[in-house]
Design a protein around this motif. Structure first.
Motif, PDB file in Angstrom:
ATOM      1  N   VAL A 205       0.847  -1.186   0.000  1.00  0.00           N
ATOM      2  CA  VAL A 205       0.000   0.000   0.000  1.00  0.00           C
ATOM      3  C   VAL A 205       0.889   1.244   0.000  1.00  0.00           C
ATOM      4  O   VAL A 205       1.820   1.367   0.795  1.00  0.00           O
ATOM      5  CB  VAL A 205      -0.955   0.014   1.204  1.00  0.00           C
ATOM      6  CG1 VAL A 205      -1.774   1.307   1.225  1.00  0.00           C
ATOM      7  CG2 VAL A 205      -1.884  -1.196   1.151  1.00  0.00           C
ATOM      8  N   ASP A 206       0.572   2.178  -0.876  1.00  0.00           N
ATOM      9  CA  ASP A 206       1.386   3.370  -1.112  1.00  0.00           C
ATOM     10  C   ASP A 206       0.611   4.615  -0.687  1.00  0.00           C
ATOM     11  O   ASP A 206      -0.604   4.609  -0.574  1.00  0.00           O
ATOM     12  CB  ASP A 206       1.721   3.437  -2.611  1.00  0.00           C
ATOM     13  CG  ASP A 206       3.004   4.196  -2.919  1.00  0.00           C
ATOM     14  OD1 ASP A 206       3.517   4.908  -2.036  1.00  0.00           O
ATOM     15  OD2 ASP A 206       3.474   4.082  -4.068  1.00  0.00           O
ATOM     16  N   TRP A 207       1.361   5.704  -0.494  1.00  0.00           N
ATOM     17  CA  TRP A 207       0.784   7.003  -0.143  1.00  0.00           C
ATOM     18  C   TRP A 207       0.767   7.919  -1.364  1.00  0.00           C
ATOM     19  O   TRP A 207       1.614   7.831  -2.238  1.00  0.00           O
ATOM     20  CB  TRP A 207       1.611   7.648   0.967  1.00  0.00           C
ATOM     21  CG  TRP A 207       3.066   7.829   0.593  1.00  0.00           C
ATOM     22  CD1 TRP A 207       3.617   8.879  -0.087  1.00  0.00           C
ATOM     23  CD2 TRP A 207       4.140   6.918   0.841  1.00  0.00           C
ATOM     24  NE1 TRP A 207       4.965   8.685  -0.266  1.00  0.00           N
ATOM     25  CE2 TRP A 207       5.320   7.482   0.296  1.00  0.00           C
ATOM     26  CE3 TRP A 207       4.240   5.681   1.491  1.00  0.00           C
ATOM     27  CZ2 TRP A 207       6.568   6.866   0.363  1.00  0.00           C
ATOM     28  CZ3 TRP A 207       5.480   5.060   1.565  1.00  0.00           C
ATOM     29  CH2 TRP A 207       6.615   5.654   0.998  1.00  0.00           C
TER      30      TRP A 207
ATOM     31  N   GLN B  61      -5.638  11.862   0.983  1.00  0.00           N
ATOM     32  CA  GLN B  61      -4.663  10.852   0.594  1.00  0.00           C
ATOM     33  C   GLN B  61      -5.331   9.883  -0.364  1.00  0.00           C
ATOM     34  O   GLN B  61      -6.407   9.353  -0.076  1.00  0.00           O
ATOM     35  CB  GLN B  61      -4.132  10.088   1.814  1.00  0.00           C
ATOM     36  CG  GLN B  61      -2.924  10.686   2.473  1.00  0.00           C
ATOM     37  CD  GLN B  61      -1.633  10.449   1.675  1.00  0.00           C
ATOM     38  OE1 GLN B  61      -1.570   9.566   0.813  1.00  0.00           O
ATOM     39  NE2 GLN B  61      -0.622  11.236   1.969  1.00  0.00           N
TER      40      GLN B  61
ATOM     41  N   LEU C 218      -4.679   6.739  -1.105  1.00  0.00           N
ATOM     42  CA  LEU C 218      -3.967   5.505  -0.771  1.00  0.00           C
ATOM     43  C   LEU C 218      -4.211   4.465  -1.860  1.00  0.00           C
ATOM     44  O   LEU C 218      -5.318   4.343  -2.391  1.00  0.00           O
ATOM     45  CB  LEU C 218      -4.417   4.993   0.592  1.00  0.00           C
ATOM     46  CG  LEU C 218      -4.105   5.942   1.768  1.00  0.00           C
ATOM     47  CD1 LEU C 218      -4.736   5.419   3.058  1.00  0.00           C
ATOM     48  CD2 LEU C 218      -2.602   6.124   1.949  1.00  0.00           C
TER      49      LEU C 218
ATOM     50  N   GLU D 186      -3.282   0.455  -3.381  1.00  0.00           N
ATOM     51  CA  GLU D 186      -2.755  -0.900  -3.202  1.00  0.00           C
ATOM     52  C   GLU D 186      -2.131  -1.320  -4.535  1.00  0.00           C
ATOM     53  O   GLU D 186      -2.830  -1.628  -5.494  1.00  0.00           O
ATOM     54  CB  GLU D 186      -3.887  -1.848  -2.785  1.00  0.00           C
ATOM     55  CG  GLU D 186      -3.402  -3.143  -2.147  1.00  0.00           C
ATOM     56  CD  GLU D 186      -2.782  -4.077  -3.172  1.00  0.00           C
ATOM     57  OE1 GLU D 186      -1.563  -4.321  -3.077  1.00  0.00           O
ATOM     58  OE2 GLU D 186      -3.509  -4.540  -4.054  1.00  0.00           O
TER      59      GLU D 186
ATOM     60  N   LYS E   7      -7.674   1.592  -5.326  1.00  0.00           N
ATOM     61  CA  LYS E   7      -7.613   2.818  -4.546  1.00  0.00           C
ATOM     62  C   LYS E   7      -8.874   3.045  -3.721  1.00  0.00           C
ATOM     63  O   LYS E   7      -9.112   4.153  -3.233  1.00  0.00           O
ATOM     64  CB  LYS E   7      -7.381   4.007  -5.492  1.00  0.00           C
ATOM     65  CG  LYS E   7      -6.004   3.965  -6.182  1.00  0.00           C
ATOM     66  CD  LYS E   7      -5.933   4.940  -7.340  1.00  0.00           C
ATOM     67  CE  LYS E   7      -4.538   5.002  -7.947  1.00  0.00           C
ATOM     68  NZ  LYS E   7      -3.635   5.856  -7.179  1.00  0.00           N
TER      69      LYS E   7
ATOM     70  N   PHE F  30      -9.282   4.273   2.301  1.00  0.00           N
ATOM     71  CA  PHE F  30      -8.259   4.673   1.330  1.00  0.00           C
ATOM     72  C   PHE F  30      -8.485   6.077   0.768  1.00  0.00           C
ATOM     73  O   PHE F  30      -7.740   6.510  -0.111  1.00  0.00           O
ATOM     74  CB  PHE F  30      -8.186   3.658   0.180  1.00  0.00           C
ATOM     75  CG  PHE F  30      -7.224   2.524   0.452  1.00  0.00           C
ATOM     76  CD1 PHE F  30      -7.040   2.002   1.719  1.00  0.00           C
ATOM     77  CD2 PHE F  30      -6.491   1.961  -0.586  1.00  0.00           C
ATOM     78  CE1 PHE F  30      -6.147   0.962   1.957  1.00  0.00           C
ATOM     79  CE2 PHE F  30      -5.595   0.919  -0.365  1.00  0.00           C
ATOM     80  CZ  PHE F  30      -5.427   0.421   0.911  1.00  0.00           C
TER      81      PHE F  30
ATOM     82  N   LEU G 295       3.757   1.189   2.986  1.00  0.00           N
ATOM     83  CA  LEU G 295       3.290   1.427   4.349  1.00  0.00           C
ATOM     84  C   LEU G 295       3.306   0.135   5.161  1.00  0.00           C
ATOM     85  O   LEU G 295       2.975  -0.945   4.649  1.00  0.00           O
ATOM     86  CB  LEU G 295       1.880   2.011   4.313  1.00  0.00           C
ATOM     87  CG  LEU G 295       1.786   3.396   3.663  1.00  0.00           C
ATOM     88  CD1 LEU G 295       0.333   3.730   3.320  1.00  0.00           C
ATOM     89  CD2 LEU G 295       2.375   4.460   4.573  1.00  0.00           C
TER      90      LEU G 295
ATOM     91  N   GLN H 202      -3.031   9.454   9.524  1.00  0.00           N
ATOM     92  CA  GLN H 202      -3.469   8.060   9.422  1.00  0.00           C
ATOM     93  C   GLN H 202      -2.458   7.133  10.098  1.00  0.00           C
ATOM     94  O   GLN H 202      -1.251   7.258   9.881  1.00  0.00           O
ATOM     95  CB  GLN H 202      -3.644   7.643   7.947  1.00  0.00           C
ATOM     96  CG  GLN H 202      -4.951   8.103   7.329  1.00  0.00           C
ATOM     97  CD  GLN H 202      -5.077   9.617   7.263  1.00  0.00           C
ATOM     98  OE1 GLN H 202      -4.242  10.302   6.663  1.00  0.00           O
ATOM     99  NE2 GLN H 202      -6.106  10.159   7.873  1.00  0.00           N
TER     100      GLN H 202
ATOM    101  N   PHE I 198      -1.623   3.002  10.550  1.00  0.00           N
ATOM    102  CA  PHE I 198      -1.910   1.796   9.777  1.00  0.00           C
ATOM    103  C   PHE I 198      -1.818   0.549  10.635  1.00  0.00           C
ATOM    104  O   PHE I 198      -0.957   0.437  11.522  1.00  0.00           O
ATOM    105  CB  PHE I 198      -0.952   1.737   8.575  1.00  0.00           C
ATOM    106  CG  PHE I 198      -1.145   2.895   7.645  1.00  0.00           C
ATOM    107  CD1 PHE I 198      -2.153   2.893   6.701  1.00  0.00           C
ATOM    108  CD2 PHE I 198      -0.384   4.051   7.776  1.00  0.00           C
ATOM    109  CE1 PHE I 198      -2.373   3.985   5.882  1.00  0.00           C
ATOM    110  CE2 PHE I 198      -0.582   5.149   6.965  1.00  0.00           C
ATOM    111  CZ  PHE I 198      -1.590   5.124   6.025  1.00  0.00           C
TER     112      PHE I 198
END
Length: 285
Positions: free
Chosen positions: A119-121, A152, A154, A156, A172, A177, A256, A274, A276
């Motif tokens: 998972v990315d920001w 954000q 977020l 995947e 997303k 997310f 993340l 956030q 996680f």
């Protein structure tokens, strides 16, 4: 004016206090933060001069997404030249447009379950529409903007990039997310709503930092382009794209992890946070 979703009720933030709109207006305007977009112009005139004494202190953890149930959520990819380069796209590429499904929206302070280890920001300025828009001109675009908030996008990355064609929207739109907030700020509150500092940090390390004036397609251009294809409705959201610094473009890639904290900031708006957590179904395999 700054509007917020405080415990599911529409509030105007004045200083460090929150004024409950339905109570202060004696029912003239709704308690529902989404319903007010149907009469945004009248509400904006009424809410611009509220007295802080009408409000109460509040905890940021009480805040929900300032626009909780938009009819449409547009999201823009590849809208900063440096991000285009790091993602392998030509800088002059037309914007990639997809959706984040509204069920992914969350408030400014929340926990987000990580469905996988990839998972990315993506920190983004987010625009809310104030009135119907169809075939709007560039010069009239700001007249259709209720305000700007912070979000954000977020993402995947495994499911996004799996297969022959990417799955932007599904990847997303996991729960949480689309955190947004802390409030929606009307354009007149900014010296220049098209040039705002934007950044995010991961457990104290700054991972993205830019100005929104570096967008390839600015907010008026996005409203112009989208409205020439789709009918836009009051309360629709536009995630305007992320600057460089995402984890998927790093070498080695960085994603993340459970226990990490992501803090995002937008000049003139504020910050969202956030934390996680690990997937409930067990570690990613």
């Amino acid at each position: 004016m700054r509007t917020a979703n405080l415990g599911g009720r529409l509030a105007v933030i004045v200083g460090d206090r929150a004024v409950d709109v339905a109570r202060a207006s004696e029912g003239r305007f709704p308690a529902d933060p989404q319903a007010v977009f149907a009469e945004w112009d009248a509400f904006a005139r009424w809410g611009g001069d509220l007295d802080a004494a009408l409000g109460r202190p509040f905890d940021p953890e009480e805040l929900g997404p300032p626009v909780p149930r938009p009819a449409q959520v547009f999201a823009i990819g590849i809208n900063y030249a440096e991000h285009a380069r790091e993602a392998g796209y030509p800088p002059e590429s037309p914007p990639v447009t997809f959706t984040k499904f509204p069920s992914c929206l969350a408030g400014p302070v929340c926990e987000v379950e990580l469905p996988t280890g990839t998972v990315d920001w993506e920190v983004e300025a987010v625009v809310a529409l104030s009135r119907p828009a169809f075939r709007v001109s560039r010069q009239d675009a700001w007249d259709h903007v209720a305000g700007i908030t912070l979000g954000q996008d977020l993402s995947e990355r495994t499911s996004q990039l799996a297969g022959a064609k990417p799955q932007f929207s599904l990847a997303k739109s996991f729960p949480g997310f689309g955190p947004t907030g802390p409030w929606l700020v009307t354009p007149d509150e900014f010296d220049d709503p098209g040039d705002l500092a934007i950044s995010c940090s991961l457990s104290g390390e700054v991972v993205q930092s830019a100005r929104t004036s570096a967008m390839i397609y600015d907010i008026p251009e996005l409203v112009f382009r989208l409205s020439h294809v789709c009918r836009l409705y009051p309360g629709d959201l536009i995630f305007t794209g992320t600057p460089p610094g995402v984890g998927n473009a790093r070498s080695p890639k960085r994603f993340l992890r459970p226990g990490e904290v992501l803090v995002s900031e937008l000049e003139g708006v504020g910050s969202i946070t956030q934390r996680f957590t690990a997937p409930r179904h067990g570690p990613d395999t």
